[in-house]
Design a protein around this motif. Structure first.
Motif, PDB file in Angstrom:
ATOM      1  N   GLU A  15      18.499   4.605  -0.742  1.00 34.92           N
ATOM      2  CA  GLU A  15      19.093   4.346   0.595  1.00 34.92           C
ATOM      3  C   GLU A  15      18.052   4.372   1.479  1.00 34.92           C
ATOM      4  N   THR A  16      16.904   4.525   1.150  1.00 37.71           N
ATOM      5  CA  THR A  16      15.790   4.332   2.016  1.00 37.71           C
ATOM      6  C   THR A  16      14.589   3.608   1.405  1.00 37.71           C
ATOM      7  N   SER A  17      13.531   3.749   1.409  1.00 32.21           N
ATOM      8  CA  SER A  17      12.426   3.060   0.571  1.00 32.21           C
ATOM      9  C   SER A  17      12.578   3.516  -0.993  1.00 32.21           C
ATOM     10  N   SER A  18      11.717   2.636  -1.713  1.00 35.00           N
ATOM     11  CA  SER A  18      11.838   3.026  -3.220  1.00 35.00           C
ATOM     12  C   SER A  18      10.208   2.991  -3.683  1.00 35.00           C
ATOM     13  N   VAL A  72       0.772  -1.224   0.016  1.00 32.96           N
ATOM     14  CA  VAL A  72       0.028   0.095   0.102  1.00 32.96           C
ATOM     15  C   VAL A  72       1.009   1.065   0.161  1.00 32.96           C
ATOM     16  N   THR A  73       0.646   2.284  -1.112  1.00 35.41           N
ATOM     17  CA  THR A  73       1.481   3.280  -0.937  1.00 35.41           C
ATOM     18  C   THR A  73       1.028   4.543  -0.253  1.00 35.41           C
ATOM     19  N   ASN A  74       1.692   5.433  -0.250  1.00 37.37           N
ATOM     20  CA  ASN A  74       1.425   6.746   0.518  1.00 37.37           C
ATOM     21  C   ASN A  74       0.235   7.515  -0.122  1.00 37.37           C
ATOM     22  N   ARG A  75       0.148   7.383  -1.301  1.00 42.99           N
ATOM     23  CA  ARG A  75      -1.035   7.985  -2.174  1.00 42.99           C
ATOM     24  C   ARG A  75      -2.346   7.117  -1.710  1.00 42.99           C
ATOM     25  N   GLY A 110       7.044  13.936  -3.230  1.00 43.58           N
ATOM     26  CA  GLY A 110       8.067  12.870  -4.030  1.00 43.58           C
ATOM     27  C   GLY A 110       7.797  11.493  -3.617  1.00 43.58           C
ATOM     28  N   LEU A 111       7.093  11.215  -2.671  1.00 43.37           N
ATOM     29  CA  LEU A 111       6.807   9.977  -1.975  1.00 43.37           C
ATOM     30  C   LEU A 111       5.590   9.165  -2.362  1.00 43.37           C
ATOM     31  N   ASP A 112       4.622   9.862  -3.120  1.00 43.16           N
ATOM     32  CA  ASP A 112       3.207   9.207  -3.200  1.00 43.16           C
ATOM     33  C   ASP A 112       3.191   7.733  -3.537  1.00 43.16           C
ATOM     34  N   ASP A 113       4.260   7.449  -4.444  1.00 48.69           N
ATOM     35  CA  ASP A 113       4.265   6.049  -4.965  1.00 48.69           C
ATOM     36  C   ASP A 113       5.215   4.912  -3.932  1.00 48.69           C
ATOM     37  N   HIS A 114       5.807   5.524  -3.042  1.00 42.61           N
ATOM     38  CA  HIS A 114       6.512   4.661  -1.681  1.00 42.61           C
ATOM     39  C   HIS A 114       5.648   4.140  -1.159  1.00 42.61           C
ATOM     40  N   SER A 138       4.252  -1.468  17.396  1.00 43.16           N
ATOM     41  CA  SER A 138       5.406  -0.883  16.838  1.00 43.16           C
ATOM     42  C   SER A 138       4.995  -0.148  15.397  1.00 43.16           C
ATOM     43  N   SER A 139       5.688   0.835  15.442  1.00 44.45           N
ATOM     44  CA  SER A 139       5.683   1.478  13.891  1.00 44.45           C
ATOM     45  C   SER A 139       6.880   2.213  13.829  1.00 44.45           C
ATOM     46  N   THR A 140       7.620   1.988  12.613  1.00 53.82           N
ATOM     47  CA  THR A 140       9.104   2.478  12.167  1.00 53.82           C
ATOM     48  C   THR A 140       8.851   2.837  10.682  1.00 53.82           C
ATOM     49  N   SER A 141      10.174   3.423  10.369  1.00 52.85           N
ATOM     50  CA  SER A 141      10.386   3.879   8.929  1.00 52.85           C
ATOM     51  C   SER A 141      10.523   2.624   8.156  1.00 52.85           C
ATOM     52  N   HIS A 142      10.347   1.490   8.452  1.00 50.89           N
ATOM     53  CA  HIS A 142      10.506   0.468   7.342  1.00 50.89           C
ATOM     54  C   HIS A 142       9.529  -1.039   7.311  1.00 50.89           C
ATOM     55  N   ILE A 143       8.534  -0.456   8.025  1.00 45.31           N
ATOM     56  CA  ILE A 143       7.350  -1.383   8.074  1.00 45.31           C
ATOM     57  C   ILE A 143       6.161  -0.952   7.353  1.00 45.31           C
ATOM     58  N   GLY A 144       5.614  -1.621   6.355  1.00 39.63           N
ATOM     59  CA  GLY A 144       4.355  -1.429   5.521  1.00 39.63           C
ATOM     60  C   GLY A 144       3.391  -2.560   5.493  1.00 39.63           C
ATOM     61  N   PHE A 145       2.805  -2.640   4.366  1.00 38.77           N
ATOM     62  CA  PHE A 145       1.810  -3.721   4.602  1.00 38.77           C
ATOM     63  C   PHE A 145       1.059  -3.869   3.011  1.00 38.77           C
ATOM     64  N   ARG A 146       0.479  -5.061   2.669  1.00 36.73           N
ATOM     65  CA  ARG A 146      -0.413  -5.194   1.408  1.00 36.73           C
ATOM     66  C   ARG A 146      -1.581  -6.040   1.911  1.00 36.73           C
ATOM     67  N   CYS A 147      -2.499  -5.964   1.060  1.00 36.33           N
ATOM     68  CA  CYS A 147      -3.784  -6.520   1.311  1.00 36.33           C
ATOM     69  C   CYS A 147      -4.267  -8.047   0.585  1.00 36.33           C
TER      70      CYS A 147
END
Length: 310
Positions: free
Chosen positions: A193-196, A38-41, A116-120, A293-302
């Protein structure tokens, strides 16, 4: 979403970390899965529609955390900060910093933005945040078995990575992970260096992107040690159908008895996984993450099980 026909496969890995053992045969029914995290957008659309406030945007209630340092009683989240010099790999506090104001809207701290991070992939989301989005979207979170089945891309030949036996075949970067000596040197040979942005690297053979690296992904299951599948007497088949993980009461970290926070399984590794640390950029890899936990490297998909209604 992409429909997967389901089927039986060998779950787990014997050559890396003990929590991935033992190998066991499991079977999953057909399901639909998001092609990307799931993206920021996408998450922004959910928030705009519901006025949802994430865990990281809400100051913690001291009653929920006895002994909490008042200095920590602020809304915020954990952000990776590269150490200025060599550090030991047994102390994660050397590279993780609680940043007041960090959230999905401010992924690198209060002064950062989503420009610039809508699709991250969206990050700084707890398990409950991910579940809330999934329910809004008419979906749910995948089980660990569903996630691993999807990540393997239809291959059940024991390969370590979704594309084969080598991490970087012929030097090609096929996922967003850490190159160099973690946590102080990142050569960024993969370009990030971070998410893509999602879809920056090739999809697997199911057409799914970022199943390896970029961000860890929440699953439905409580984090417990897998058990061997017992073969039923007189039966040639020993695959367990649609496993749902263990019990909440068994998911607490035995190495942190004072921290009674249940853990869920996260899968896939992230841009912070390196060859010298956390080689969990593999389908079989797994990690137990406290549900708050919430961190700068954890996301999810459904996922959606059964027939879609949209």
């Amino acid at each position: 979403m992409i429909r997967l026909a389901g089927g039986a496969f060998t779950m787990g890995e014997e050559s890396f970390y003990p929590e991935e053992r033992p190998l066991r045969r499991v079977k999953v029914d057909p399901f639909w899965i998001d092609p990307t995290p799931v993206t920021n957008r996408q998450f922004a659309a959910f928030v705009a529609d519901t006025n949802y406030k994430t865990f990281a945007e809400t100051p913690p209630n001291p009653k929920d955390y006895p002994g909490l340092d008042p200095e920590m009683a602020h809304a915020g989240s954990l952000v990776f900060r590269k150490p200025v010099g060599p550090v030991g790999l047994n102390d994660w506090t050397q590279w993780w910093q609680f940043c007041v104001g960090a959230s999905w809207r401010h992924p690198q701290g209060a002064d950062s933005s989503l420009e610039g991070l809508d699709d991250h992939p969206v990050v700084h989301v707890t398990h409950q945040d991910a579940k809330a989005y999934a329910e809004w979207a008419g979906k749910t979170l995948p089980t660990e078995a569903e996630w691993e089945f999807a990540a393997r891309g239809g291959h059940d030949d024991g390969r370590a990575y979704q594309w084969g036996a080598e991490l970087a075949p012929e030097g090609r970067m096929l996922a967003n992970y850490w190159q160099g000596a973690f946590p102080v040197e990142n050569t960024a040979e993969d370009g990030w260096e971070t998410s893509s942005p999602v879809r920056s690297f090739p999809a697997n053979d199911y057409g799914l992107y970022d199943m390896i690296g970029n961000v860890w992904e929440w699953t439905h299951d409580w984090y417990v040690q897998p058990k061997a599948v017992e073969k039923k007497k007189g039966s040639a088949c020993c695959a367990v159908s649609n496993p749902r993980g263990g019990a909440k009461g068994d998911s607490y970290d035995p190495h942190a008895p004072g921290m009674k926070i249940a853990r869920r399984v996260t899968k896939g590794g992230s841009h912070l996984c390196a060859e010298n640390y956390c080689r969990r950029y593999r389908p079989a890899a797994r990690q137990g993450q406290p549900i708050d936990s919430s961190t700068s490297h954890i996301g999810f998909r459904c996922v959606v099980r059964g027939a879609r209604t949209d």
